[in-house]
Write a protein that holds these residues in place. Structure first.
Motif, PDB file in Angstrom:
ATOM      1  N   LEU A  16      36.895  34.446  45.725  1.00  0.00           N
ATOM      2  CA  LEU A  16      37.678  35.106  44.670  1.00  0.00           C
ATOM      3  C   LEU A  16      37.051  34.876  43.293  1.00  0.00           C
ATOM      4  O   LEU A  16      37.040  35.770  42.443  1.00  0.00           O
ATOM      5  CB  LEU A  16      39.117  34.576  44.669  1.00  0.00           C
ATOM      6  CG  LEU A  16      39.996  35.074  45.810  1.00  0.00           C
ATOM      7  CD1 LEU A  16      41.320  34.315  45.844  1.00  0.00           C
ATOM      8  CD2 LEU A  16      40.251  36.566  45.665  1.00  0.00           C
ATOM      9  N   ALA A  17      36.521  33.657  43.111  1.00  0.00           N
ATOM     10  CA  ALA A  17      35.904  33.348  41.810  1.00  0.00           C
ATOM     11  C   ALA A  17      34.726  34.270  41.542  1.00  0.00           C
ATOM     12  O   ALA A  17      34.401  34.577  40.388  1.00  0.00           O
ATOM     13  CB  ALA A  17      35.473  31.891  41.771  1.00  0.00           C
ATOM     14  N   ALA A  18      34.080  34.736  42.618  1.00  0.00           N
ATOM     15  CA  ALA A  18      32.946  35.649  42.458  1.00  0.00           C
ATOM     16  C   ALA A  18      33.395  37.087  42.194  1.00  0.00           C
ATOM     17  O   ALA A  18      32.557  37.973  42.021  1.00  0.00           O
ATOM     18  CB  ALA A  18      32.054  35.586  43.695  1.00  0.00           C
ATOM     19  N   CYS A  19      34.693  37.307  42.205  1.00  0.00           N
ATOM     20  CA  CYS A  19      35.241  38.645  41.944  1.00  0.00           C
ATOM     21  C   CYS A  19      36.218  38.552  40.779  1.00  0.00           C
ATOM     22  O   CYS A  19      37.422  38.732  40.949  1.00  0.00           O
ATOM     23  CB  CYS A  19      35.983  39.174  43.162  1.00  0.00           C
ATOM     24  SG  CYS A  19      35.025  39.179  44.678  1.00  0.00           S
ATOM     25  N   PRO A  20      35.727  38.263  39.589  1.00  0.00           N
ATOM     26  CA  PRO A  20      36.635  38.045  38.468  1.00  0.00           C
ATOM     27  C   PRO A  20      37.412  39.311  38.112  1.00  0.00           C
ATOM     28  O   PRO A  20      36.986  40.419  38.436  1.00  0.00           O
ATOM     29  CB  PRO A  20      35.699  37.646  37.324  1.00  0.00           C
ATOM     30  CG  PRO A  20      34.398  38.253  37.677  1.00  0.00           C
ATOM     31  CD  PRO A  20      34.315  38.217  39.189  1.00  0.00           C
ATOM     32  N   GLU A  21      38.519  39.134  37.461  1.00  0.00           N
ATOM     33  CA  GLU A  21      39.295  40.299  37.015  1.00  0.00           C
ATOM     34  C   GLU A  21      38.443  41.165  36.093  1.00  0.00           C
ATOM     35  O   GLU A  21      37.676  40.662  35.286  1.00  0.00           O
ATOM     36  CB  GLU A  21      40.562  39.836  36.293  1.00  0.00           C
ATOM     37  CG  GLU A  21      41.479  39.098  37.240  1.00  0.00           C
ATOM     38  CD  GLU A  21      42.928  39.105  36.807  1.00  0.00           C
ATOM     39  OE1 GLU A  21      43.317  39.994  36.021  1.00  0.00           O
ATOM     40  OE2 GLU A  21      43.669  38.229  37.287  1.00  0.00           O
ATOM     41  N   GLY A  22      38.581  42.447  36.215  1.00  0.00           N
ATOM     42  CA  GLY A  22      37.825  43.365  35.376  1.00  0.00           C
ATOM     43  C   GLY A  22      36.473  43.715  35.964  1.00  0.00           C
ATOM     44  O   GLY A  22      35.771  44.572  35.446  1.00  0.00           O
ATOM     45  N   SER A  23      36.110  43.030  37.051  1.00  0.00           N
ATOM     46  CA  SER A  23      34.832  43.334  37.708  1.00  0.00           C
ATOM     47  C   SER A  23      34.823  44.767  38.210  1.00  0.00           C
ATOM     48  O   SER A  23      35.837  45.281  38.679  1.00  0.00           O
ATOM     49  CB  SER A  23      34.644  42.381  38.880  1.00  0.00           C
ATOM     50  OG  SER A  23      33.747  42.923  39.818  1.00  0.00           O
ATOM     51  N   ARG A  24      33.641  45.378  38.126  1.00  0.00           N
ATOM     52  CA  ARG A  24      33.521  46.749  38.640  1.00  0.00           C
ATOM     53  C   ARG A  24      33.401  46.780  40.163  1.00  0.00           C
ATOM     54  O   ARG A  24      33.341  47.854  40.762  1.00  0.00           O
ATOM     55  CB  ARG A  24      32.322  47.439  37.983  1.00  0.00           C
ATOM     56  CG  ARG A  24      32.593  47.761  36.515  1.00  0.00           C
ATOM     57  CD  ARG A  24      31.465  48.523  35.889  1.00  0.00           C
ATOM     58  NE  ARG A  24      30.264  47.701  35.812  1.00  0.00           N
ATOM     59  CZ  ARG A  24      29.091  48.120  35.390  1.00  0.00           C
ATOM     60  NH1 ARG A  24      28.956  49.371  34.987  1.00  0.00           N
ATOM     61  NH2 ARG A  24      28.048  47.320  35.335  1.00  0.00           N
ATOM     62  N   LEU A  25      33.329  45.627  40.760  1.00  0.00           N
ATOM     63  CA  LEU A  25      33.392  45.560  42.220  1.00  0.00           C
ATOM     64  C   LEU A  25      34.740  46.070  42.693  1.00  0.00           C
ATOM     65  O   LEU A  25      34.851  46.726  43.731  1.00  0.00           O
ATOM     66  CB  LEU A  25      33.203  44.100  42.649  1.00  0.00           C
ATOM     67  CG  LEU A  25      33.197  43.800  44.133  1.00  0.00           C
ATOM     68  CD1 LEU A  25      31.941  44.370  44.782  1.00  0.00           C
ATOM     69  CD2 LEU A  25      33.271  42.303  44.393  1.00  0.00           C
ATOM     70  N   GLY A  26      35.771  45.756  41.942  1.00  0.00           N
ATOM     71  CA  GLY A  26      37.119  46.176  42.288  1.00  0.00           C
ATOM     72  C   GLY A  26      38.118  45.083  42.008  1.00  0.00           C
ATOM     73  O   GLY A  26      37.778  44.081  41.383  1.00  0.00           O
ATOM     74  N   ARG A  27      39.301  45.292  42.491  1.00  0.00           N
ATOM     75  CA  ARG A  27      40.434  44.420  42.172  1.00  0.00           C
ATOM     76  C   ARG A  27      40.954  43.758  43.447  1.00  0.00           C
ATOM     77  O   ARG A  27      41.076  44.399  44.487  1.00  0.00           O
ATOM     78  CB  ARG A  27      41.507  45.320  41.573  1.00  0.00           C
ATOM     79  CG  ARG A  27      42.922  44.860  41.785  1.00  0.00           C
ATOM     80  CD  ARG A  27      43.894  45.752  41.065  1.00  0.00           C
ATOM     81  NE  ARG A  27      43.718  47.154  41.407  1.00  0.00           N
ATOM     82  CZ  ARG A  27      44.290  48.144  40.726  1.00  0.00           C
ATOM     83  NH1 ARG A  27      45.011  47.882  39.660  1.00  0.00           N
ATOM     84  NH2 ARG A  27      44.124  49.381  41.100  1.00  0.00           N
ATOM     85  N   THR A  28      41.311  42.500  43.332  1.00  0.00           N
ATOM     86  CA  THR A  28      41.794  41.759  44.497  1.00  0.00           C
ATOM     87  C   THR A  28      43.176  42.256  44.881  1.00  0.00           C
ATOM     88  O   THR A  28      44.095  42.276  44.058  1.00  0.00           O
ATOM     89  CB  THR A  28      41.861  40.259  44.174  1.00  0.00           C
ATOM     90  OG1 THR A  28      42.727  40.063  43.057  1.00  0.00           O
ATOM     91  CG2 THR A  28      40.485  39.720  43.818  1.00  0.00           C
ATOM     92  N   VAL A  29      43.353  42.659  46.126  1.00  0.00           N
ATOM     93  CA  VAL A  29      44.616  43.259  46.549  1.00  0.00           C
ATOM     94  C   VAL A  29      45.287  42.523  47.707  1.00  0.00           C
ATOM     95  O   VAL A  29      46.496  42.333  47.706  1.00  0.00           O
ATOM     96  CB  VAL A  29      44.412  44.744  46.916  1.00  0.00           C
ATOM     97  CG1 VAL A  29      45.597  45.292  47.687  1.00  0.00           C
ATOM     98  CG2 VAL A  29      44.177  45.580  45.670  1.00  0.00           C
ATOM     99  N   ALA A  30      44.505  42.119  48.704  1.00  0.00           N
ATOM    100  CA  ALA A  30      45.156  41.553  49.888  1.00  0.00           C
ATOM    101  C   ALA A  30      44.293  40.508  50.577  1.00  0.00           C
ATOM    102  O   ALA A  30      43.062  40.506  50.475  1.00  0.00           O
ATOM    103  CB  ALA A  30      45.514  42.659  50.883  1.00  0.00           C
ATOM    104  N   LEU A  31      44.991  39.617  51.265  1.00  0.00           N
ATOM    105  CA  LEU A  31      44.378  38.636  52.163  1.00  0.00           C
ATOM    106  C   LEU A  31      44.895  38.939  53.557  1.00  0.00           C
ATOM    107  O   LEU A  31      46.087  39.204  53.730  1.00  0.00           O
ATOM    108  CB  LEU A  31      44.807  37.225  51.750  1.00  0.00           C
ATOM    109  CG  LEU A  31      44.521  36.094  52.743  1.00  0.00           C
ATOM    110  CD1 LEU A  31      43.011  35.847  52.857  1.00  0.00           C
ATOM    111  CD2 LEU A  31      45.241  34.809  52.319  1.00  0.00           C
ATOM    112  N   SER A  32      44.000  38.915  54.538  1.00  0.00           N
ATOM    113  CA  SER A  32      44.449  39.090  55.922  1.00  0.00           C
ATOM    114  C   SER A  32      43.954  37.918  56.762  1.00  0.00           C
ATOM    115  O   SER A  32      42.755  37.641  56.809  1.00  0.00           O
ATOM    116  CB  SER A  32      43.927  40.411  56.493  1.00  0.00           C
ATOM    117  OG  SER A  32      44.358  40.565  57.827  1.00  0.00           O
ATOM    118  N   LEU A  33      44.879  37.243  57.403  1.00  0.00           N
ATOM    119  CA  LEU A  33      44.553  36.109  58.275  1.00  0.00           C
ATOM    120  C   LEU A  33      44.892  36.471  59.716  1.00  0.00           C
ATOM    121  O   LEU A  33      45.908  37.123  59.955  1.00  0.00           O
ATOM    122  CB  LEU A  33      45.386  34.885  57.889  1.00  0.00           C
ATOM    123  CG  LEU A  33      45.229  34.369  56.463  1.00  0.00           C
ATOM    124  CD1 LEU A  33      46.244  33.259  56.202  1.00  0.00           C
ATOM    125  CD2 LEU A  33      43.807  33.860  56.246  1.00  0.00           C
TER     126      LEU A  33
END
Lengths: 342, 342, 342, 342
Positions: free
Chosen positions: B121-138
């Motif tokens: 998650l730290a590698a996907c900071p808010e505002g990243s153009r990779l996208g936005r964190t939405v869900a975790l699936s276990l």
């Protein structure tokens, strides 16, 4: 007096028996089992051609997957304005096809004509920014309990073919149409220009058994993959195969349809003879559309009758058109009880 | 000696019996029937909370619909790099979610840790153009036959919650994990931060019975409509309800899971004691991963043993890791026969 | 004699000048520049409210992104049966909204009425399997060169609001409608119930400058992200901002529209007075629909006149309805030359 | 000292001049104009083959449309783990391709090798439920300012071709790579196995001019329609054509790239000679990655230097890797000023 729908019953006894019979032992998952293979072979016999067969859980899935497989960007799909695909599947065709546009053609008693289709197509010339003509979908038997004759289908598919369209048949009530016409499955489908069929078992005695029957696999790209990624591949796939095994054996499916159609005919005859109610049109499958007085409707409901009011078309101020659906379990006594309350 | 998968069996007898029992009579379609209502109430008892329940035909459908309902444009979904959702569902999560991106986190023996998730998650900071964190699936039990403890799950969901993510559990083998842990369904799910669960029945004794169990309906928008337009609403919906009726009655589902887990434990114990083969890791549910010599594999297959080779991890040059799956039908004799061929 | 479309011209001189002026120096990419900020502030002045503004390259993008942001599974979008969104955008609304269904309402001279909309909505009751009512899209000025009055718009949006729908305006010819009515931008939009506007600059003097103007951002979820993943974010975003800077300064945009509307009025007046041709209806913006004899059409084309034949409605056997579009560059001489050939 | 990105500049003077020149007069909309035709012919000369050319507004649009046109259900797209397509386009590839899955291959200094690709492909065997291999996307010049040699590209595309994959090049910095290598556009693309190219003009002196250059149109189905329904067809299409007219005339585009690369080389040489900072790797295009002390970074920023911190790879505790991008406007004085602050 249950005439709400043909999907209110459970499964027929031979279908349940087949399910129990195939419950024994272990078998490969995801459709690699022997029952699936045998049933697929049976479909090829029934249709007299080397069809591709894909089981699905629901008729909506079958219809929508057909649309997925023929999808093109900006694609237009033509169907009747009462087509289940358009009116009753919560946008499944649009979702699976990534946004193809449905182009409803005005139906008369559930059916469209080649002439109506031609006129609609003429309003969508090639190069139009509206989109490109991709598919025709016909429902057989129609949502109004009427049936296209093979020559009707052939005229419609010929019109569609002029614009290079794929021709799909929604056969949720395929068997009911077939026994009405007395033709072969081949004559009602690929011999009349149909490329892909949603073959329904659920409404006619199965629990949940539908099949996409593909006559021209080269025109329906990636159907196996479309189904897989839509979550419509059963792991214990033989469960659907087993239902079809019971359904297709010894003409059981046709017997079930004949029973349902017969009950509808008995109902229709009684209504026509009642003097107090009348048929909206002559039924050809297992659905009767009749115009009743509101008083009759109330009386029937009070007596336990269950059915849907359909429309106001052709009705007087104190009347309504009702839909009465019969199925493989509808008994003569139930029909006669209904008629006695008119 | 059938250890290929737990979806090679049919249905357990109580499940088949329930199906036959509910086959009688007529009932409203599309989930408005009494059995569906009763089973939904039963789910609420099982989970000790007022859950929303939606039946589906397949586990893939359940998983993918959960993703559809939490979808956001540019959304990122985190899961293990062996997650069924990612590796085995032919892109269903991506299709249903209109293109959310799966972000695999490296798993150890099928499981990920809160620490690993946090780093990803730290590698996907808010505002990243990779996208936005939405869900975790276990996945519980995991694809490697291991089981998250409730505190593991709580740590993972707490990490996800810091980024406002929805927490999904793929419970294709929910019962196997539950009986291993000896906790309650509530403790393993919503009390540990799970928002929505794919509750699997198929692998543990049903024909095709899965359910989306929604603990926070306000976070999963339009789930009913997503399912409808995906063609995953059965018309004879009570057919799924009936299976769950048999499955959930009198602890039958837990008995089935205990049987399968017990067979796996017997198998594992025998392998560990064999001297000639070894466990890749300790099984916690109904899947055993073991390292065998190629000679042993060939000998077992010649004797009718069926199972999949899994990987080369931790193997010598003449070895392979195999996956052995037990199920509610696996007998002691079958296990012992396998062990005798080692 | 160029009357084909208002998108055949280039950019107006003040727009080109603004572009050159802002070409100097370096500025942050992706909309973080000072020109974008200033132009956004200018939009807030123009609309007298704190709007959200998103630039796009094309009107289709603006319309389709609005649909994306209000999309719901099984959603229905109501628009006129000649709406550009429906007829001329190659299924963009369906693609961006993941398959919402467009529900065309029969238009008269390009416009629909609250009564027509109400009747169409009544045919789509809540709970229908057709889908759920989600949005209304109105085109202002309409595709037929007519203009909704603020009270027309208010009546339509009030009808839509009863079904909890979002109200979109396709303002590809926003300025032309505005100067015809002599009202404020606010009166023609949010004060009349519009939630989101596709504000067009391209047809009225820009190169490619369109903006989504959002009056109720809380109803249009994730619009920024929808635009990003659709590839409609310019890296050198100030290029669009610069066009709008020139366009909106000193009432230039209204001058351009007044010029175009004036040319259309001159053309209409001449046609009405010609004796030999007639108006299909009174133009209210920059499009004239007129019925000409085929001989006139041939004569005009031979003389270099360019325009599209539109339909046969209201035409005699030797006549056709043509569409004549004027723009900011149309000169009096060009109009008079056209009229002289009638 | 502006080294943030090559999209912070406006347009080069010859590009602006071409835009003004083509602003005169009226021309058919939607790409049917003479400038578009002439520029398309120019592309065919540049690439020495009969390419199909489609303009777009942004590089993301070009990349994503390429993915749309090769999309298959369950498709897998391979790219580097720093690919712009994957990391910086907000899920556009997934959206346009209806959910294809991106498979990142670990890059070294921005580039992947045929061997790495082969290993990744081997982990995705045919028939895998992960999905089907569909496309390879390479970025040239890479996101790390390095450049694939034609033989590198040929090896990668040959590996991809073994799995019947389409080969895409993201050429956002195509010109920078080209002048570095000193090869022809043909040698760097179709002669090395590339099927479709996103040809970038924006970062190298245009306002917003990108083009999909299609070498094998038969493999990229319905590209024109995909673009239309995505809203990426400009009505005043000659506006993009005009930019390319100026860009491609008299080798202007190569001059611009040579200038930018030269500025980067001057910067790199100075850093390498500084004693106090060092290059992370040797730059090959217009991006320099250098490791600076935090003190140097602070000093530069205080002096007005603008650039992004990139990563911590290879850095000591008081260091960071920064990215320095040069462009057609970067002056020697600006570079020397930067170096003087080290």
């Amino acid at each position: 007096m249950e005439f709400s729908s043909d999907n209110w019953a459970g499964a027929s006894q031979p279908v349940m028996d087949a399910l129990s019979r195939h419950n024994e032992g272990m078998a490969p998952a995801y459709g690699a089992d022997a029952v699936t293979e045998a049933v697929t072979a049976r479909f090829r016999e029934v249709f007299e051609i080397d069809v591709e067969v894909l089981f699905t859980a629901t008729g909506t899935a079958a219809n929508a997957l057909a649309m997925a497989a023929c999808s093109r960007p900006g694609g237009l799909v033509f169907c009747s304005d009462v087509a289940h695909l358009h009116c009753d599947e919560w946008g499944a065709a649009e979702f699976y096809s990534h946004g193809m546009k449905l182009m409803p053609v005005a139906a008369r008693q559930g059916k469209i004509t080649a002439q109506d289709l031609g006129a609609k197509l003429a309003a969508c010339p090639e190069g139009s920014r509206l989109g490109r003509t991709v598919a025709l979908s016909l429902t057989q038997a129609s949502e109004c309990g009427t049936v296209y004759r093979p020559e009707d289908i052939a005229a419609l598919t010929a019109t569609a073919r002029q614009r290079d369209m794929l021709c799909h048949m929604d056969g949720a009530r395929f068997a009911n149409a077939l026994v009405h016409l007395g033709v072969t499955p081949a004559e009602m489908t690929w011999k009349a220009g149909i490329d892909v069929l949603s073959f329904g078992g659920t409404k006619n005695g199965c629990w949940c058994a539908e099949a996409l029957v593909v006559f021209r696999p080269e025109k329906l790209r990636d159907l196996v993959e479309h189904r897989a990624r839509a979550g419509h591949v059963f792991s214990k796939s033989r469960f659907v195969a087993a239902q079809f095994d019971g359904y297709l054996a010894d003409g059981h499916w046709l017997d079930l349809a004949r029973h349902a159609n017969g009950a509808a005919a008995r109902l229709a005859k009684g209504i026509a003879a009642s003097g107090s109610a009348r048929l909206a049109w002559e039924p050809e499958a297992n659905e009767v559309f009749a115009i009743l007085s509101k008083e009759q409707i109330a009386r029937l409901q009070a007596a336990g009758g269950r059915f849907y009011e359909w429309s106001k078309d052709g009705c007087g101020p104190d009347e309504a058109m009702v839909r009465l659906v019969t199925c493989f379990r509808t008994g003569d006594a139930e029909v006669d009880s209904f008629l006695s309350h008119l």
